[in-house]
Motif scaffolding. Structure first.
Motif, PDB file in Angstrom:
ATOM      1  N   VAL A   1       0.443  -1.394  -0.115  1.00 25.84           N
ATOM      2  CA  VAL A   1       0.272  -0.463   0.642  1.00 25.84           C
ATOM      3  C   VAL A   1       0.433   1.409   0.403  1.00 25.84           C
ATOM      4  N   VAL A   2       1.669   0.733   0.899  1.00 24.17           N
ATOM      5  CA  VAL A   2       3.170   2.353   0.955  1.00 24.17           C
ATOM      6  C   VAL A   2       3.441   2.789  -0.837  1.00 24.17           C
ATOM      7  N   LEU A   3       3.909   1.913  -1.185  1.00 20.75           N
ATOM      8  CA  LEU A   3       5.103   1.548  -2.068  1.00 20.75           C
ATOM      9  C   LEU A   3       3.967   2.385  -2.955  1.00 20.75           C
ATOM     10  N   ASP A   4       2.711   1.843  -3.021  1.00 17.75           N
ATOM     11  CA  ASP A   4       1.487   1.697  -4.509  1.00 17.75           C
ATOM     12  C   ASP A   4       1.283   3.238  -4.430  1.00 17.75           C
ATOM     13  N   ASN A   5       1.315   4.004  -3.159  1.00 19.48           N
ATOM     14  CA  ASN A   5       1.121   5.437  -2.773  1.00 19.48           C
ATOM     15  C   ASN A   5       2.452   6.486  -3.693  1.00 19.48           C
ATOM     16  N   LEU A   6       3.309   6.056  -3.175  1.00 19.56           N
ATOM     17  CA  LEU A   6       4.389   6.691  -3.144  1.00 19.56           C
ATOM     18  C   LEU A   6       4.673   6.365  -5.031  1.00 19.56           C
ATOM     19  N   ILE A   7       4.609   5.279  -5.596  1.00 19.11           N
ATOM     20  CA  ILE A   7       4.693   5.239  -6.723  1.00 19.11           C
ATOM     21  C   ILE A   7       3.049   5.502  -7.519  1.00 19.11           C
TER      22      ILE A   7
ATOM     23  N   LEU B   1       0.295  10.346   2.466  1.00 24.20           N
ATOM     24  CA  LEU B   1       1.963  10.322   2.858  1.00 24.20           C
ATOM     25  C   LEU B   1       1.581   9.917   5.093  1.00 24.20           C
ATOM     26  N   PHE B   2      -0.032  10.482   4.739  1.00 24.76           N
ATOM     27  CA  PHE B   2       0.420  10.323   7.071  1.00 24.76           C
ATOM     28  C   PHE B   2       0.087   8.591   6.994  1.00 24.76           C
ATOM     29  N   ILE B   3      -0.411   8.027   6.268  1.00 22.10           N
ATOM     30  CA  ILE B   3      -0.511   6.497   6.099  1.00 22.10           C
ATOM     31  C   ILE B   3       1.080   5.552   6.195  1.00 22.10           C
ATOM     32  N   ALA B   4       1.374   6.229   5.036  1.00 20.51           N
ATOM     33  CA  ALA B   4       2.188   5.810   4.581  1.00 20.51           C
ATOM     34  C   ALA B   4       3.554   5.934   5.856  1.00 20.51           C
ATOM     35  N   LYS B   5       4.088   6.880   6.234  1.00 24.38           N
ATOM     36  CA  LYS B   5       4.476   7.510   7.612  1.00 24.38           C
ATOM     37  C   LYS B   5       4.740   6.043   8.876  1.00 24.38           C
ATOM     38  N   ASN B   6       3.384   6.880   9.080  1.00 25.13           N
ATOM     39  CA  ASN B   6       2.619   5.429  10.628  1.00 25.13           C
ATOM     40  C   ASN B   6       3.055   4.075  10.099  1.00 25.13           C
ATOM     41  N   ILE B   7       2.778   3.425   8.826  1.00 21.84           N
ATOM     42  CA  ILE B   7       2.707   2.385   8.298  1.00 21.84           C
ATOM     43  C   ILE B   7       4.082   1.564   8.594  1.00 21.84           C
ATOM     44  N   ILE B   8       5.496   2.995   7.746  1.00 15.42           N
ATOM     45  CA  ILE B   8       6.455   2.079   7.998  1.00 15.42           C
ATOM     46  C   ILE B   8       7.664   2.090   9.326  1.00 15.42           C
ATOM     47  N   GLU B   9       7.648   3.655   9.946  1.00 11.10           N
ATOM     48  CA  GLU B   9       7.621   3.692  11.658  1.00 11.10           C
ATOM     49  C   GLU B   9       7.483   2.731  12.171  1.00 11.10           C
TER      50      GLU B   9
END
Lengths: 323, 124
Positions: free
Chosen positions: A219-225, A290-298
């Motif tokens: 999900v995170v990578l899909d978001n960034l890409i 990006l808010f979700i991405a940061k939370n998931i990654i951290e």
């Protein structure tokens, strides 16, 4: 189904009660004197009174009666203000919590039928695909894609509600990050077709597996890409690299799109934040990715950061722990 | 996978039927149940090699079922794969603490991925 509806009903009425601001309208009344905070302040009041007595006995000019009256007025005022503040904060916190719970209940109700559509289409595409015309296949593909868009939004809302409730779970599994990236690229190539955007992928040989949550990392990578594709200029390029160093795999996603204005860069990972230049691009977005991405990654022990120049493009980095 | 027994406890008829078709295509012996009580009865009669278990179920929920599985000598070693749309930290930690083998959030997976996960569990 009954239990779910019942649960939903009770939560809804609880939410309604919670929003009923009239209920606590009496908080300026006597109830102030019954709160536990008041008890501590009363002890403080008594101690000040005793200190006054000591001064008086010691021959100082302080009049204990006046001291008591002054302190009484000061403390009472502080008490009332303090209690109003506490009640207000408490109410806001409760409204916020109710909102999050409401979002998670509704989203959960939506997920079952959405899963149904997705699985039925998959069954169709697997077992009953023979004899379908080109047109029928195309329609099925469109159903699948629309369903994926709604599912993604519902998942985003659920993730945000979970982050707010400190209830986000991320698995710790071994992931072949290269195949996850390839899968996401494949999905996003369709998205870039209209604007003729090329996605390039460079990877170190023998990339070891990483530790993380496969579905959430996807999900995170899909978001960034997808951001790199959506906010790119016509004919632009997205360059994705994966490299390893010191126990980490670092993924970088570089675009030559609109970039993020300097004044917005500090807020880019905030919930609902969208940069002005992104919002005017006629590109859909909720400001949650990006808010979700940061939370998931951290939460998974990784790091996410970026460099960007307005008008030139951005590069986002994600570092994830290796096995 | 062939001839291995799988029990699917799921109250949504659509989801249950799709799962059933996919596992039958793998030549597995499939049994389904639409509520907690009949699911538990099937567990004891059918003695599956693996069970796919939803959490929110009529009559008896998934957590209750895992508790009963783990306290019954006859079925306590059957691997339990939770397949649910509840995916919060509290839901997952509770299920794993009770002894679920693994936990899959339905909406995140295609059925063929679920089939793969079942294969992995059966092979270990």
């Amino acid at each position: 189904m009954f239990s779910e509806n019942f649960q939903l009903h009770t939560k809804m009425s609880w939410l309604k009660n919670d929003l009923n601001l009239k209920k606590d309208a009496g908080y300026l009344g006597l109830s102030v004197w019954q709160s536990p905070g008041t008890l501590y302040l009363m002890w403080g009041f008594l101690i000040i009174f005793l200190i006054g007595i000591v001064f008086w006995v010691a021959g100082d000019s302080v009049d204990p009666v006046r001291l008591v009256i002054t302190e009484f007025l000061v403390i009472s005022t502080m008490l009332v203000i303090g209690n109003i503040l506490i009640k207000t904060i408490d109410k806001l916190a409760r409204v916020n919590r109710s909102k999050s719970e409401f979002v998670s209940i509704i989203s959960h109700q939506l997920k079952t039928p959405l899963t149904g559509v997705s699985w039925e289409v998959e069954l169709f595409n697997t077992k009953y695909k023979d004899g379908l015309t080109e047109k029928q296949r195309e329609i099925l593909k469109n159903i699948e894609m629309s369903n994926a868009v709604i599912s993604r939004m519902v998942n985003d809302l659920l993730d945000v509600a979970r982050i707010d409730q400190n209830n986000l779970f991320t698995k710790k599994e071994e992931i072949d990050i290269v195949s996850v990236i390839r899968k996401v690229i494949e999905k996003n190539e369709v998205l870039g077709k209209d604007n003729n955007i090329k996605i390039k992928f460079l990877v170190d040989d023998n990339m070891p597996k990483i530790i993380g949550d496969e579905k959430k990392t996807e999900v995170v990578l899909d978001n960034l890409i997808s951001n790199a594709v959506k906010y790119n200029k016509r004919g632009g390029e997205v360059l994705i690299k994966v490299s390893r160093d010191a126990g980490k795999a670092t993924i970088s996603i570089r675009d030559n799109g609109i970039g993020i204005p300097k004044e917005d860069q500090a807020m880019i990972f905030e919930k609902f934040f969208r940069s002005d230049n992104a919002a005017t691009q006629e590109v859909g977005g909720t400001g949650l990715g990006l808010f979700i991405a940061k939370n998931i990654i951290e939460r998974g022990g990784g790091k996410i950061w970026f460099h960007s120049t307005e008008g030139e493009g951005s590069v986002f980095f994600v570092a994830l722990p290796l096995v | 996978m062939e001839n291995k027994k799988i029990l699917i406890i799921e109250d949504d008829a659509n989801l249950r039927n799709v799962l059933e078709e996919f596992f039958e295509a793998e030549k597995m012996l499939v049994k389904t149940a639409s509520d907690g009580e009949s699911g538990l009865k099937s567990l004891r009669d059918f003695l599956p090699d693996v069970v796919l278990l939803d959490i929110i179920l009529p009559k008896k929920d998934g957590y209750e079922i895992i508790k009963e599985i783990k306290s019954d000598e006859k079925i306590k070693d059957i691997p339990v794969i939770l397949l649910t749309n509840l995916g919060g930290l509290n839901d997952i930690e509770k299920a794993l603490a009770l002894g679920a083998t693994t936990y899959l959030v339905k909406g995140d997976y295609q059925v063929k991925e679920i089939v793969e996960k079942v294969k992995e569990v059966l092979e270990t």
